[in-house]
Enzyme design. Structure first.
Site, PDB file in Angstrom:
ATOM      1  N   TYR A 140       0.780  -1.036   0.126  1.00  0.00           N
ATOM      2  CA  TYR A 140       0.060   0.026   0.018  1.00  0.00           C
ATOM      3  C   TYR A 140       0.906   1.078   0.099  1.00  0.00           C
ATOM      4  O   TYR A 140       1.451   1.444   1.054  1.00  0.00           O
ATOM      5  CB  TYR A 140      -0.883   0.005   1.072  1.00  0.00           C
ATOM      6  CG  TYR A 140      -2.019   1.007   1.498  1.00  0.00           C
ATOM      7  CD1 TYR A 140      -2.131   2.102   0.426  1.00  0.00           C
ATOM      8  CD2 TYR A 140      -2.999   1.055   2.344  1.00  0.00           C
ATOM      9  CE1 TYR A 140      -3.174   3.048   0.476  1.00  0.00           C
ATOM     10  CE2 TYR A 140      -4.072   1.943   2.421  1.00  0.00           C
ATOM     11  CZ  TYR A 140      -3.969   2.855   1.350  1.00  0.00           C
ATOM     12  OH  TYR A 140      -5.164   3.874   1.756  1.00  0.00           O
ATOM     13  N   LYS A 166      -1.557  -1.230  -3.956  1.00  0.00           N
ATOM     14  CA  LYS A 166      -2.567  -0.293  -3.958  1.00  0.00           C
ATOM     15  C   LYS A 166      -1.831   1.101  -3.981  1.00  0.00           C
ATOM     16  O   LYS A 166      -1.000   1.252  -3.126  1.00  0.00           O
ATOM     17  CB  LYS A 166      -3.340  -0.475  -2.568  1.00  0.00           C
ATOM     18  CG  LYS A 166      -4.598   0.710  -2.506  1.00  0.00           C
ATOM     19  CD  LYS A 166      -5.312   0.469  -1.202  1.00  0.00           C
ATOM     20  CE  LYS A 166      -6.633   1.228  -1.147  1.00  0.00           C
ATOM     21  NZ  LYS A 166      -6.421   2.718  -0.761  1.00  0.00           N
TER      22      LYS A 166
END
Length: 307
Positions: A140, A166
């Site tokens: 992420y 992400k």
């Protein structure tokens, strides 16, 4: 055991809110209702107990209760990614193991934050968590925790369990480059709600975001416009979504989403302090702003709010 591969996890994926009752207890009944609502309105998966899900206001038992409830309620209809980030690798590993045992399809984590960690610290953090379960890991990259540079992202992508990213940043040129370099089997998710159309056009496999709790149906239409190469149509829908988002972000976030979801006729629970829970009258000015957006674009897309 998971029925989905990492490559099956794509499309419109709400970063799911966590729902609390008026005494600030985790409201699992509300959580179940929200699962059905989002799937019925186009959600292609869920991203649980992340920052939108107020994860750092919950203890491990509470986070795990949300994971168990959602996985059971989803019942294999769509994939579930569980965010296991915490301050401490051991704590994250324990959350990751629970997610695996509960039947999640993938895990994810923000990089270690608060203290100034080196690249090597961050690499070891992800390696340790990724190796703790058989599940694929989604790294992420987000400003709130400190954006990682491309070299570190590429190094992390060499870890066998790291199979996704992400990417919550506006530099979609870099995101597109990473997708091209890492290939079709390495999944990249655009994390900026206000730039979903751009992210998908840049090559993202899916979009993960907060406002998809509120209107996954609108973002499903944006995805369809991209698939149809309808640039003008997609941009118009994105502009409508953006004006709603920019109006909403004048208020405390993500608390405002609970109030706006009530406009859709949902019992959308409450926030947990220090996040604020709005009374209906405190959002009346926001409702007026959205009426003006509806009139400006002469659109029926905002009829969902009953205004």
């Amino acid at each position: 055991m998971s029925k989905f591969t990492m490559q099956d996890i794509k499309g419109v994926i709400p970063a799911m809110l966590s729902f609390f009752d008026q005494e600030e207890n985790v409201d699992l009944s509300c959580t179940e209702r929200m699962v059905d609502f989002m799937i019925d309105h186009g959600a292609d998966g869920f991203y649980l107990t992340g920052s939108t899900g107020a994860c750092f206001t919950m203890n491990a038992e509470e986070r795990n209760s949300v994971v168990k409830t959602v996985v059971q309620k989803v019942n294999g209809r769509v994939p579930v990614i569980v965010h296991v980030g915490d301050i401490g690798t051991k704590k994250s590993i324990e959350l990751a193991k629970y997610a695996y045992e509960a039947g999640a399809d993938a895990i994810s984590s923000v990089p270690p934050f608060y203290w100034k960690f080196s690249k090597e610290d961050i690499y070891r953090y992800y390696k340790d968590i990724a190796e703790s379960t058989p599940l694929p890991m989604v790294v992420y990259n987000i400003q709130l925790a400190g954006l990682m540079d491309m070299d570190l992202i590429l190094r992390l992508s060499d870890l066998p369990q790291v199979q996704g990213l992400k990417y919550t940043a506006r530099s979609h040129d870099e995101m597109g480059y990473l997708k091209e370099k890492l290939g079709k089997d390495f999944m990249i998710y655009s994390g900026c709600d206000e730039m979903a159309f751009s992210g998908l056009c840049a090559g993202a496999d899916g979009i993960i975001g907060s406002f998809y709790n509120l209107f996954p149906d609108l973002y499903k239409k944006i995805l369809k416009k991209v698939q149809e190469s309808d640039i003008q149509g997609g941009m118009k829908l994105q502009k409508i979504a953006d004006e709603v988002i920019f109006s909403a972000l004048k208020y405390d976030f993500p608390s405002v989403l609970h109030g706006m979801m009530r406009w859709r006729g949902l019992e959308a629970g409450y926030s947990r302090r220090p996040f604020y829970t709005y009374k209906a009258e405190e959002l009346s000015a926001l409702k007026e702003e959205i009426k003006k957006i509806k009139e400006k674009y002469q659109t029926t897309e905002l009829d969902i709010f009953g205004i």
